[in-house]
Design a protein around this motif. Structure first.
Motif: not given
Length: 107
Positions: A14, A25, A61
């Motif tokens: 991450v 990621v 994300d």
């Protein structure tokens, strides 16, 4: 003789993008730029990343998009929380503490 490059980040790690302030990621790593010249000219400003450094494929994300990012624009993410992305299951089997477990590949 070609200079050997070592990537600072790994698949399943991450990361945080230094300039655009997003988490993501890494799902693939290129030892150097593998995109097109047209993409590079359109997306990379002068004095920015070079083609000769590692480049990373990143699932962003809570966004649903994928990014192609030069190493110098990434840093390790301090927040150890899972990433939310609709393609996660295509690349990873699960989240193990601070990183994702990559699915087996044939190559």
């Amino acid at each position: 003789m070609m200079e050997e490059r070592t990537a600072s980040f790994g698949i399943g790690q991450v990361i945080h993008h230094r300039l655009f302030n997003y988490r993501g990621v890494i799902f693939d790593v290129d030892p150097d730029f593998k995109g097109t010249e047209e993409w590079f000219q359109k997306n990379v400003e002068a004095g920015s990343p070079t083609k000769e450094e590692p480049w990373y494929h990143v699932l962003i994300d809570q966004d649903g998009r994928v990014a192609y990012v030069a190493e110098r624009n990434l840093e390790a993410e301090e927040t150890v929380e899972p990433v939310e992305h609709p393609l996660l299951e295509n690349f990873f089997t699960g989240f193990a503490g601070d990183h994702y477990q990559a699915r087996q590949t044939l190559n």
